[in-house]
Write a protein that holds these residues in place. Structure first.
Motif, PDB file in Angstrom:
ATOM      1  N   LEU A 101      69.193 165.513  18.697  1.00 40.40           N
ATOM      2  CA  LEU A 101      70.077 165.726  19.843  1.00 40.40           C
ATOM      3  C   LEU A 101      71.109 164.622  19.987  1.00 40.40           C
ATOM      4  O   LEU A 101      72.225 164.864  20.428  1.00 40.40           O
ATOM      5  CB  LEU A 101      69.248 165.815  21.128  1.00 40.40           C
ATOM      6  CG  LEU A 101      68.178 166.893  21.148  1.00 40.40           C
ATOM      7  CD1 LEU A 101      67.326 166.764  22.394  1.00 40.40           C
ATOM      8  CD2 LEU A 101      68.809 168.271  21.047  1.00 40.40           C
ATOM      9  N   ARG A 102      70.701 163.416  19.652  1.00 44.82           N
ATOM     10  CA  ARG A 102      71.598 162.256  19.727  1.00 44.82           C
ATOM     11  C   ARG A 102      71.291 161.375  18.536  1.00 44.82           C
ATOM     12  O   ARG A 102      70.170 160.903  18.377  1.00 44.82           O
ATOM     13  CB  ARG A 102      71.365 161.495  21.025  1.00 44.82           C
ATOM     14  CG  ARG A 102      72.246 160.275  21.177  1.00 44.82           C
ATOM     15  CD  ARG A 102      72.034 159.629  22.526  1.00 44.82           C
ATOM     16  NE  ARG A 102      72.557 158.283  22.505  1.00 44.82           N
ATOM     17  CZ  ARG A 102      72.276 157.372  23.406  1.00 44.82           C
ATOM     18  NH1 ARG A 102      71.464 157.651  24.407  1.00 44.82           N
ATOM     19  NH2 ARG A 102      72.790 156.172  23.319  1.00 44.82           N
ATOM     20  N   LYS A 103      72.272 161.178  17.696  1.00 43.22           N
ATOM     21  CA  LYS A 103      72.099 160.339  16.509  1.00 43.22           C
ATOM     22  C   LYS A 103      71.832 158.899  16.926  1.00 43.22           C
ATOM     23  O   LYS A 103      72.235 158.476  18.010  1.00 43.22           O
ATOM     24  CB  LYS A 103      73.350 160.402  15.640  1.00 43.22           C
ATOM     25  CG  LYS A 103      73.599 161.758  15.042  1.00 43.22           C
ATOM     26  CD  LYS A 103      74.873 161.754  14.234  1.00 43.22           C
ATOM     27  CE  LYS A 103      75.157 163.132  13.682  1.00 43.22           C
ATOM     28  NZ  LYS A 103      76.415 163.183  12.949  1.00 43.22           N
ATOM     29  N   PRO A 104      71.172 158.129  16.067  1.00 41.87           N
ATOM     30  CA  PRO A 104      70.918 156.725  16.396  1.00 41.87           C
ATOM     31  C   PRO A 104      72.206 155.975  16.706  1.00 41.87           C
ATOM     32  O   PRO A 104      73.208 156.132  16.007  1.00 41.87           O
ATOM     33  CB  PRO A 104      70.263 156.179  15.118  1.00 41.87           C
ATOM     34  CG  PRO A 104      69.636 157.367  14.483  1.00 41.87           C
ATOM     35  CD  PRO A 104      70.583 158.501  14.778  1.00 41.87           C
ATOM     36  N   SER A 105      72.157 155.207  17.780  1.00 44.86           N
ATOM     37  CA  SER A 105      73.318 154.400  18.168  1.00 44.86           C
ATOM     38  C   SER A 105      72.838 153.187  18.953  1.00 44.86           C
ATOM     39  O   SER A 105      71.738 153.177  19.504  1.00 44.86           O
ATOM     40  CB  SER A 105      74.292 155.223  19.020  1.00 44.86           C
ATOM     41  OG  SER A 105      73.660 155.673  20.207  1.00 44.86           O
ATOM     42  N   ASP A 106      73.691 152.174  18.976  1.00 50.28           N
ATOM     43  CA  ASP A 106      73.374 150.982  19.749  1.00 50.28           C
ATOM     44  C   ASP A 106      73.462 151.325  21.233  1.00 50.28           C
ATOM     45  O   ASP A 106      74.355 152.049  21.662  1.00 50.28           O
ATOM     46  CB  ASP A 106      74.340 149.847  19.404  1.00 50.28           C
ATOM     47  CG  ASP A 106      74.159 149.376  17.962  1.00 50.28           C
ATOM     48  OD1 ASP A 106      73.059 149.539  17.409  1.00 50.28           O
ATOM     49  OD2 ASP A 106      75.135 148.855  17.394  1.00 50.28           O
ATOM     50  N   ALA A 107      72.509 150.817  22.000  1.00 48.02           N
ATOM     51  CA  ALA A 107      72.438 151.100  23.431  1.00 48.02           C
ATOM     52  C   ALA A 107      73.113 149.997  24.233  1.00 48.02           C
ATOM     53  O   ALA A 107      73.126 148.837  23.812  1.00 48.02           O
ATOM     54  CB  ALA A 107      70.977 151.223  23.857  1.00 48.02           C
ATOM     55  N   PHE A 108      73.611 150.341  25.389  1.00 45.43           N
ATOM     56  CA  PHE A 108      74.289 149.380  26.256  1.00 45.43           C
ATOM     57  C   PHE A 108      73.367 148.248  26.681  1.00 45.43           C
ATOM     58  O   PHE A 108      73.810 147.153  26.990  1.00 45.43           O
ATOM     59  CB  PHE A 108      74.889 150.079  27.491  1.00 45.43           C
ATOM     60  CG  PHE A 108      73.852 150.557  28.481  1.00 45.43           C
ATOM     61  CD1 PHE A 108      73.425 149.729  29.514  1.00 45.43           C
ATOM     62  CD2 PHE A 108      73.298 151.828  28.372  1.00 45.43           C
ATOM     63  CE1 PHE A 108      72.474 150.165  30.420  1.00 45.43           C
ATOM     64  CE2 PHE A 108      72.345 152.265  29.269  1.00 45.43           C
ATOM     65  CZ  PHE A 108      71.930 151.442  30.301  1.00 45.43           C
ATOM     66  N   TRP A 109      72.033 148.481  26.649  1.00 44.45           N
ATOM     67  CA  TRP A 109      71.071 147.478  27.097  1.00 44.45           C
ATOM     68  C   TRP A 109      70.599 146.578  25.962  1.00 44.45           C
ATOM     69  O   TRP A 109      69.676 145.796  26.122  1.00 44.45           O
ATOM     70  CB  TRP A 109      69.889 148.138  27.801  1.00 44.45           C
ATOM     71  CG  TRP A 109      69.381 149.394  27.169  1.00 44.45           C
ATOM     72  CD1 TRP A 109      69.744 150.677  27.489  1.00 44.45           C
ATOM     73  CD2 TRP A 109      68.440 149.510  26.103  1.00 44.45           C
ATOM     74  NE1 TRP A 109      69.079 151.576  26.683  1.00 44.45           N
ATOM     75  CE2 TRP A 109      68.269 150.882  25.819  1.00 44.45           C
ATOM     76  CE3 TRP A 109      67.717 148.593  25.352  1.00 44.45           C
ATOM     77  CZ2 TRP A 109      67.416 151.358  24.835  1.00 44.45           C
ATOM     78  CZ3 TRP A 109      66.863 149.063  24.366  1.00 44.45           C
ATOM     79  CH2 TRP A 109      66.723 150.425  24.121  1.00 44.45           C
TER      80      TRP A 109
END
Length: 143
Positions: A101-109
């Protein structure tokens, strides 16, 4: 005071053999209590069970309100030990038929995150949190 302990999560399955097969393909270890009508998987800190949704609704005394295509308002999480494991886990999920649903990505946290759905649209987050602490069994004790 209610004991502050989550020990078992149960997913109501529309098609138990389908869901059971998906988690088996992920390589998750089942318990000896699994059968044709119930599946239970060992995870770090919490057991995950799969039970026919019609039986679960009867047991709880509620009506079935959702269909597998709809978001149920609940997500589960697999917290991994490194940011690279987020990507590797998502690729493994993809290889056994999970819907990304959502590819791996860096998170804001400050961590890394991705989402997938199992065959009945139960949502799972795969996340790496640089401040997460796990005990010797792999259960998260702090984040």
């Amino acid at each position: 005071m209610v004991l502050q302990r989550v020990s078992l999560l149960t997913i109501g399955a529309y098609d138990l053999p389908l869901l059971r097969s998906f988690y088996q393909k992920l390589g998750w270890e089942e318990t000896e209590f699994s059968s044709d009508n119930y599946a239970a998987f060992k995870t770090a800190g919490v057991m995950l069970s799969i039970f026919p949704i019609k039986e679960l609704s009867k047991d709880a005394g509620v009506e079935i309100a959702h269909h597998p295509e709809q978001f149920r308002g609940v997500t589960f999480a697999i917290n991994v030990d490194s940011l690279e494991e987020v990507d590797a886990t998502i690729e493994e999920v993809r290889s056994v038929g999970g819907k990304i649903l959502r590819k791996p990505s860096d998170a804001f946290w400050g961590g890394r995150t991705a989402y997938f759905a199992d065959p009945e649209n139960n949502l799972w987050e795969v996340a790496w949190n640089p401040s997460a602490v796990f005990d010797e069994s792999g259960a998260m004790v702090s984040y």
